[in-house]
Design a protein around this motif. Sequence first.
Motif, PDB file in Angstrom:
ATOM      1  N   LEU A 113      31.147 -10.087  22.711  1.00  0.00           N
ATOM      2  CA  LEU A 113      30.336 -10.763  23.720  1.00  0.00           C
ATOM      3  C   LEU A 113      28.880 -10.793  23.279  1.00  0.00           C
ATOM      4  O   LEU A 113      28.307  -9.751  22.933  1.00  0.00           O
ATOM      5  CB  LEU A 113      30.476 -10.031  25.057  1.00  0.00           C
ATOM      6  CG  LEU A 113      29.800 -10.650  26.280  1.00  0.00           C
ATOM      7  CD1 LEU A 113      30.337 -12.052  26.553  1.00  0.00           C
ATOM      8  CD2 LEU A 113      30.018  -9.755  27.504  1.00  0.00           C
ATOM      9  N   CYS A 123      25.606 -10.566  30.360  1.00  0.00           N
ATOM     10  CA  CYS A 123      26.570  -9.887  29.497  1.00  0.00           C
ATOM     11  C   CYS A 123      26.490  -8.371  29.658  1.00  0.00           C
ATOM     12  O   CYS A 123      27.526  -7.686  29.643  1.00  0.00           O
ATOM     13  CB  CYS A 123      26.330 -10.276  28.042  1.00  0.00           C
ATOM     14  SG  CYS A 123      26.792 -11.980  27.652  1.00  0.00           S
ATOM     15  N   VAL A 134      35.532  -6.084  26.761  1.00  0.00           N
ATOM     16  CA  VAL A 134      34.466  -6.259  25.763  1.00  0.00           C
ATOM     17  C   VAL A 134      34.697  -5.331  24.577  1.00  0.00           C
ATOM     18  O   VAL A 134      34.696  -4.105  24.720  1.00  0.00           O
ATOM     19  CB  VAL A 134      33.083  -5.999  26.390  1.00  0.00           C
ATOM     20  CG1 VAL A 134      31.978  -6.212  25.362  1.00  0.00           C
ATOM     21  CG2 VAL A 134      32.867  -6.905  27.600  1.00  0.00           C
TER      22      VAL A 134
END
Length: 315
Positions: A113, A123, A134
């Motif tokens: 990410l 994020c 992630v």
Amino acid sequence: MTVSLSDAQLPPVDPTRPAWPGAEETIGGVRLHVRRTPGHGDVPAVYVHGLGGSATNWTDLADQLSGHAPGLAVDLPGFGRSTPPDGYDYTLRAHVDTLVKVLGGLDGRPVHLLGNSMGGAICLLAAAAAPELVRTLTLISPAVPDLRPDPRRLSDPRLALAMLPLLGKRVRRSLAAITPRERTRQMLELCFADPSQVPEQRVAEAEAEYAERAEQAWANPALEGSTIGLIRSWLVVGPRSIWRAAPRITAPTLVIWGTRDRLMSVRKAPRTARAIPNARLLVLPDVGHVAQMERPATVARAVLSLWRSAAGDRW
């Protein structure tokens, strides 16, 4: 800790490469315009733009990384070519929830990410809220709380007046009348350390994008709402604050900052990296707010170092 740069073979940066092709897609129940980058590897890369940006902000970096991961650059609701759903409120939390749904809709695979500016804050919060989604996290000048009153952070001095109850409406009309060429000039001066170094094709693409936004009824409300939502998020204290969320991130993280960032002070860089348990910091001299656009090859080498270290469970 020191960030090493990968020695992997990368393609030459091509300033004439057009934006990656895009289309509307429904992922995780969310309808967004997405630009996909073909690539090799089992872990996809997901790119999230900043305030006023779009998926095209990742053209060059996605090209550099395409040999190592397939890419997915999203236009957040109200930005780029993503029509916002009815009732979308543009709070930072709404953007985070949207991203988490998208990540959850990618076949359950954790992703690499990457986020810039407001996208970096989104994020960060998404990685804290859904760590299982992630694999690695890259934050480029993330919009962490920074309330310093600095006029250099404004692309137009009138922006400071645009939110006032009475005067604001007239100011917003005046701002809306700015030509795409002038908007592009303002963006370049605000976001790049040296606007004269931006390739002509990228300048022309930005101008065309601003012209397209001028025809979108939702573009200005999205920008205004997201700006207000971001600033309000900086005022949040307690468990929902950005600083309290950062320690919950489990993914190996790379924080990148330019020394000439006018929007987010590089002074926030060490605190940001310290707040995340498994993070390293890379500070780039003579770089502004969008390092992935100004130094795509350098950023790519740092990102590849992160990815390869994470694959060996060491960072």
